[in-house]
Design a protein around this motif. Structure first.
Motif, PDB file in Angstrom:
ATOM      1  N   PHE A 187      12.445  -0.908  -0.604  1.00  0.00           N
ATOM      2  CA  PHE A 187      11.254  -0.779  -1.454  1.00  0.00           C
ATOM      3  C   PHE A 187      10.212   0.119  -0.775  1.00  0.00           C
ATOM      4  CE2 PHE A 187       7.080  -2.412  -2.932  1.00  0.00           C
ATOM      5  CZ  PHE A 187       7.244  -2.320  -4.299  1.00  0.00           C
ATOM      6  N   ALA A 188       9.894  -0.194   0.491  1.00  0.00           N
ATOM      7  CA  ALA A 188       8.853   0.561   1.216  1.00  0.00           C
ATOM      8  C   ALA A 188       9.233   2.039   1.314  1.00  0.00           C
ATOM      9  CB  ALA A 188       8.645  -0.036   2.598  1.00  0.00           C
ATOM     10  N   ASP A 189      10.493   2.323   1.645  1.00  0.00           N
ATOM     11  CA  ASP A 189      10.930   3.715   1.776  1.00  0.00           C
ATOM     12  C   ASP A 189      10.769   4.463   0.459  1.00  0.00           C
ATOM     13  OD1 ASP A 189      11.567   3.143   4.358  1.00  0.00           O
ATOM     14  OD2 ASP A 189      13.760   3.215   4.098  1.00  0.00           O
ATOM     15  N   THR A 190      11.062   3.793  -0.651  1.00  0.00           N
ATOM     16  CA  THR A 190      11.051   4.467  -1.950  1.00  0.00           C
ATOM     17  C   THR A 190       9.639   4.692  -2.464  1.00  0.00           C
ATOM     18  OG1 THR A 190      13.158   3.426  -2.412  1.00  0.00           O
ATOM     19  CG2 THR A 190      12.017   4.373  -4.293  1.00  0.00           C
ATOM     20  N   ILE A 191       8.752   3.709  -2.312  1.00  0.00           N
ATOM     21  CA  ILE A 191       7.389   3.903  -2.832  1.00  0.00           C
ATOM     22  C   ILE A 191       6.579   4.881  -1.973  1.00  0.00           C
ATOM     23  CG2 ILE A 191       7.306   1.669  -4.038  1.00  0.00           C
ATOM     24  CD1 ILE A 191       5.288   0.795  -1.777  1.00  0.00           C
ATOM     25  N   ALA A 192       7.105   5.189  -0.781  1.00  0.00           N
ATOM     26  CA  ALA A 192       6.421   6.180   0.074  1.00  0.00           C
ATOM     27  C   ALA A 192       6.327   7.536  -0.627  1.00  0.00           C
ATOM     28  CB  ALA A 192       7.153   6.315   1.400  1.00  0.00           C
ATOM     29  N   ALA A 193       7.137   7.739  -1.669  1.00  0.00           N
ATOM     30  CA  ALA A 193       7.100   8.996  -2.429  1.00  0.00           C
ATOM     31  C   ALA A 193       5.749   9.184  -3.129  1.00  0.00           C
ATOM     32  CB  ALA A 193       8.227   8.996  -3.465  1.00  0.00           C
ATOM     33  N   ASP A 194       5.031   8.097  -3.385  1.00  0.00           N
ATOM     34  CA  ASP A 194       3.735   8.191  -4.060  1.00  0.00           C
ATOM     35  C   ASP A 194       2.665   7.562  -3.177  1.00  0.00           C
ATOM     36  OD1 ASP A 194       1.468   7.943  -5.592  1.00  0.00           O
ATOM     37  OD2 ASP A 194       2.493   7.139  -7.356  1.00  0.00           O
ATOM     38  N   PRO A 195       1.822   8.373  -2.570  1.00  0.00           N
ATOM     39  CA  PRO A 195       0.823   7.834  -1.626  1.00  0.00           C
ATOM     40  C   PRO A 195      -0.192   6.895  -2.271  1.00  0.00           C
ATOM     41  CG  PRO A 195       0.605  10.237  -1.886  1.00  0.00           C
ATOM     42  CD  PRO A 195       1.797   9.831  -2.670  1.00  0.00           C
ATOM     43  N   ASN A 196      -0.271   6.875  -3.594  1.00  0.00           N
ATOM     44  CA  ASN A 196      -1.178   5.920  -4.269  1.00  0.00           C
ATOM     45  C   ASN A 196      -0.660   4.485  -4.198  1.00  0.00           C
ATOM     46  OD1 ASN A 196      -3.154   7.702  -5.137  1.00  0.00           O
ATOM     47  ND2 ASN A 196      -1.975   8.263  -6.964  1.00  0.00           N
ATOM     48  N   LEU A 197       0.636   4.344  -4.009  1.00  0.00           N
ATOM     49  CA  LEU A 197       1.248   3.010  -4.001  1.00  0.00           C
ATOM     50  C   LEU A 197       1.129   2.403  -2.608  1.00  0.00           C
ATOM     51  CD1 LEU A 197       4.517   3.784  -6.058  1.00  0.00           C
ATOM     52  CD2 LEU A 197       2.344   2.910  -6.912  1.00  0.00           C
ATOM     53  N   LYS A 198       0.328   1.343  -2.512  1.00  0.00           N
ATOM     54  CA  LYS A 198       0.051   0.767  -1.182  1.00  0.00           C
ATOM     55  C   LYS A 198       0.338  -0.725  -1.150  1.00  0.00           C
ATOM     56  CE  LYS A 198      -2.498   3.745   1.518  1.00  0.00           C
ATOM     57  NZ  LYS A 198      -2.903   4.882   0.663  1.00  0.00           N
ATOM     58  N   ILE A 199       1.126  -1.165  -0.163  1.00  0.00           N
ATOM     59  CA  ILE A 199       1.335  -2.609   0.018  1.00  0.00           C
ATOM     60  C   ILE A 199       0.151  -3.136   0.814  1.00  0.00           C
ATOM     61  CG2 ILE A 199       2.859  -4.400   0.966  1.00  0.00           C
ATOM     62  CD1 ILE A 199       5.171  -2.363   0.621  1.00  0.00           C
ATOM     63  N   VAL A 200      -0.672  -3.975   0.170  1.00  0.00           N
ATOM     64  CA  VAL A 200      -1.889  -4.453   0.844  1.00  0.00           C
ATOM     65  C   VAL A 200      -1.671  -5.806   1.530  1.00  0.00           C
ATOM     66  CG1 VAL A 200      -3.482  -3.136  -0.611  1.00  0.00           C
ATOM     67  CG2 VAL A 200      -2.805  -5.433  -1.319  1.00  0.00           C
ATOM     68  N   LYS A 201      -0.707  -6.574   1.025  1.00  0.00           N
ATOM     69  CA  LYS A 201      -0.384  -7.870   1.647  1.00  0.00           C
ATOM     70  C   LYS A 201       1.120  -8.079   1.557  1.00  0.00           C
ATOM     71  CE  LYS A 201      -4.275  -9.721   2.806  1.00  0.00           C
ATOM     72  NZ  LYS A 201      -5.395 -10.015   1.907  1.00  0.00           N
ATOM     73  N   SER A 202       1.700  -8.638   2.629  1.00  0.00           N
ATOM     74  CA  SER A 202       3.134  -8.919   2.611  1.00  0.00           C
ATOM     75  C   SER A 202       3.400 -10.146   3.467  1.00  0.00           C
ATOM     76  CB  SER A 202       3.892  -7.707   3.162  1.00  0.00           C
ATOM     77  OG  SER A 202       5.274  -7.955   3.117  1.00  0.00           O
ATOM     78  N   GLN A 203       3.949 -11.162   2.867  1.00  0.00           N
ATOM     79  CA  GLN A 203       4.160 -12.432   3.588  1.00  0.00           C
ATOM     80  C   GLN A 203       5.402 -13.134   3.068  1.00  0.00           C
ATOM     81  OE1 GLN A 203       0.370 -14.582   3.942  1.00  0.00           O
ATOM     82  NE2 GLN A 203       1.563 -16.467   4.080  1.00  0.00           N
ATOM     83  N   THR A 204       5.995 -13.964   3.916  1.00  0.00           N
ATOM     84  CA  THR A 204       7.194 -14.669   3.452  1.00  0.00           C
ATOM     85  C   THR A 204       6.838 -15.836   2.527  1.00  0.00           C
ATOM     86  OG1 THR A 204       9.228 -15.832   4.060  1.00  0.00           O
ATOM     87  CG2 THR A 204       7.344 -16.178   5.502  1.00  0.00           C
ATOM     88  N   GLY A 205       7.685 -16.039   1.541  1.00  0.00           N
ATOM     89  CA  GLY A 205       7.602 -17.221   0.673  1.00  0.00           C
ATOM     90  C   GLY A 205       8.923 -17.980   0.753  1.00  0.00           C
ATOM     91  N   ASP A 206       9.734 -17.610   1.778  1.00  0.00           N
ATOM     92  CA  ASP A 206      10.972 -18.325   2.095  1.00  0.00           C
ATOM     93  C   ASP A 206      11.949 -18.476   0.909  1.00  0.00           C
ATOM     94  OD1 ASP A 206      12.514 -19.352   4.081  1.00  0.00           O
ATOM     95  OD2 ASP A 206      11.640 -21.366   4.045  1.00  0.00           O
ATOM     96  N   PHE A 207      11.849 -17.587  -0.060  1.00  0.00           N
ATOM     97  CA  PHE A 207      12.742 -17.585  -1.229  1.00  0.00           C
ATOM     98  C   PHE A 207      12.559 -18.794  -2.154  1.00  0.00           C
ATOM     99  CE2 PHE A 207      15.907 -14.601   1.040  1.00  0.00           C
ATOM    100  CZ  PHE A 207      15.653 -13.535   0.190  1.00  0.00           C
ATOM    101  N   THR A 208      11.487 -19.600  -1.945  1.00  0.00           N
ATOM    102  CA  THR A 208      11.333 -20.779  -2.815  1.00  0.00           C
ATOM    103  C   THR A 208      10.164 -20.613  -3.790  1.00  0.00           C
ATOM    104  OG1 THR A 208       9.780 -21.998  -1.392  1.00  0.00           O
ATOM    105  CG2 THR A 208      12.142 -22.286  -0.929  1.00  0.00           C
ATOM    106  N   ARG A 209      10.260 -21.353  -4.882  1.00  0.00           N
ATOM    107  CA  ARG A 209       9.233 -21.333  -5.916  1.00  0.00           C
ATOM    108  C   ARG A 209       7.915 -21.895  -5.364  1.00  0.00           C
ATOM    109  NH1 ARG A 209      10.981 -22.497 -12.119  1.00  0.00           N
ATOM    110  NH2 ARG A 209      12.912 -21.518 -11.435  1.00  0.00           N
TER     111      ARG A 209
END
Ligand code: GYE
Length: 327
Positions: A187-209
């Motif tokens: 995901f990160a590699d692909t959105i790097a094509a558009d500098p407007n697209l920024k991941i501002v927060k990224s955290q684990t949710g351990d795959f659970t609801r």
């Protein structure tokens, strides 16, 4: 003397096979269940998501259909439980071991023990990072980097020609798990094509609801403007939807949502407009796994990497597909 000994030995062997014929599971020769069935030891990650439940059912159903005796162990999300289960399969002298490693690292010692015992190991669903690839026969499962790329490409296409920053939050899968590492990277590699697209927060949710919901609540509190949520699986996305609605926002409209898996609950939310795009990851690995088990047991050597075929779904496509969804 020699002759008498060999007669006695034949007796022991006959007694042994008679016992095995009576349904004894303890086959000290290590060549099957005693009734000719292949014995497969399978260590599952746990029951963290809809995907996992469907995966477990697929493996159990297809073992039955293939006439393979399945020894199934649920590791409840813990690597140490998986190592214990694999060691127990080795002691029980199963014919083949398969497992879905909860995380990528830390497997070399136990895999070596299986190899030394002459028991082939098949990686199912998730990869390990072992340098020595002779420690397993094959890896059967999805290309998680590709899944991350598909998710990213959809987003790049959505914002093509638009200006202004797009603020993205990411719910990662279990820390150290192959699908979390790879879906993040693709995901990160692909959105790097558009500098407007920024991941501002990224955290684990351990795959659970439950954790998807909790982490999304903190994202909403700490981040004034969220345009997009990328969740590494449907379950975390579904938990996050609850948090978004509780915060008075409209999922799918105020915040665009991309997830991975395409289980029934995810596809329902997609068709209702609460999710915008889902990258499919098939949990139905059972039939392919049983084929590989049989192949390995009969001396064949399967491909080192067996990929699963998968697609993607828009909201419109989800409406059409939903009635056929098996899981
Ligand atoms: O996407 C997620 C599950 O390893 C592909 O694990 C699997 C992932 C799946 O918990 O829902």
């Amino acid at each position: 003397m020699l002759k008498r000994l060999s007669v006695a030995m034949v007796g022991v062997v006959l007694l042994g096979s008679a016992l095995a014929g009576c349904g004894s599971k303890d086959d000290s020769t290590g060549s099957g269940s005693g009734d000719g069935k292949i014995v497969l030891g399978f260590s599952q990650v746990g029951a963290e998501s809809g995907w996992r439940t469907a995966n477990t059912k697929s493996i159990q159903d297809s073992a039955k259909a293939a006439g393979i005796e399945l020894k199934f162990a649920d590791a409840q999300g813990k690597q140490e439980n998986q190592i214990t289960a694999i060691r127990s399969f080795i002691t029980q002298k199963v014919d083949v071991i398969a497992f879905s490693p909860v995380v990528t690292s830390g497997w070399d010692a136990v895999l070596k023990e299986a190899k030394d015992a002459g028991i082939p190991v098949i990686l199912t669903d998730r990869a390990v990072d072992s340098q020595d690839t002779s420690l397993y026969v094959t890896f059967l499962g999805s290309d998680f980097i590709e899944e991350g790329k598909k998710a990213g490409q959809w987003l790049v296409d959505q914002y093509k020609g638009k200006t202004g920053p797009v603020s993205i939050v990411e719910l990662q899968g279990t820390t150290g798990a192959a699908p979390a590492i790879d879906r993040q990277k693709g995901f990160a590699d692909t959105i790097a094509a558009d500098p407007n697209l920024k991941i501002v927060k990224s955290q684990t949710g351990d795959f659970t609801r439950a954790q998807g919901k909790t982490v999304m609540e903190t994202f909403l509190q700490s981040t004034p403007k969220i345009d997009v949520l990328y969740a590494h699986n449907d379950d975390m996305g579904l938990g996050a939807i609850e948090a978004i609605e509780a915060a008075g926002k409209k999922p799918g409209t105020d915040i665009k949502i991309i997830t991975v898996d395409a289980v029934k609950d995810g596809m329902t939310a997609l068709s209702e407009g609460k999710i915008n795009y889902i990258v499919e990851c098939s949990p139905l690995l059972g039939p392919q796994l049983m084929d590989v088990v049989k192949q390995v047991k009969s001396g064949g050597s399967p491909e080192k990497r067996i990929l699963t075929k998968e697609t993607t779904f828009t909201q419109e496509q989800a409406k059409t597909e939903l009635p056929n969804r098996q899981y």
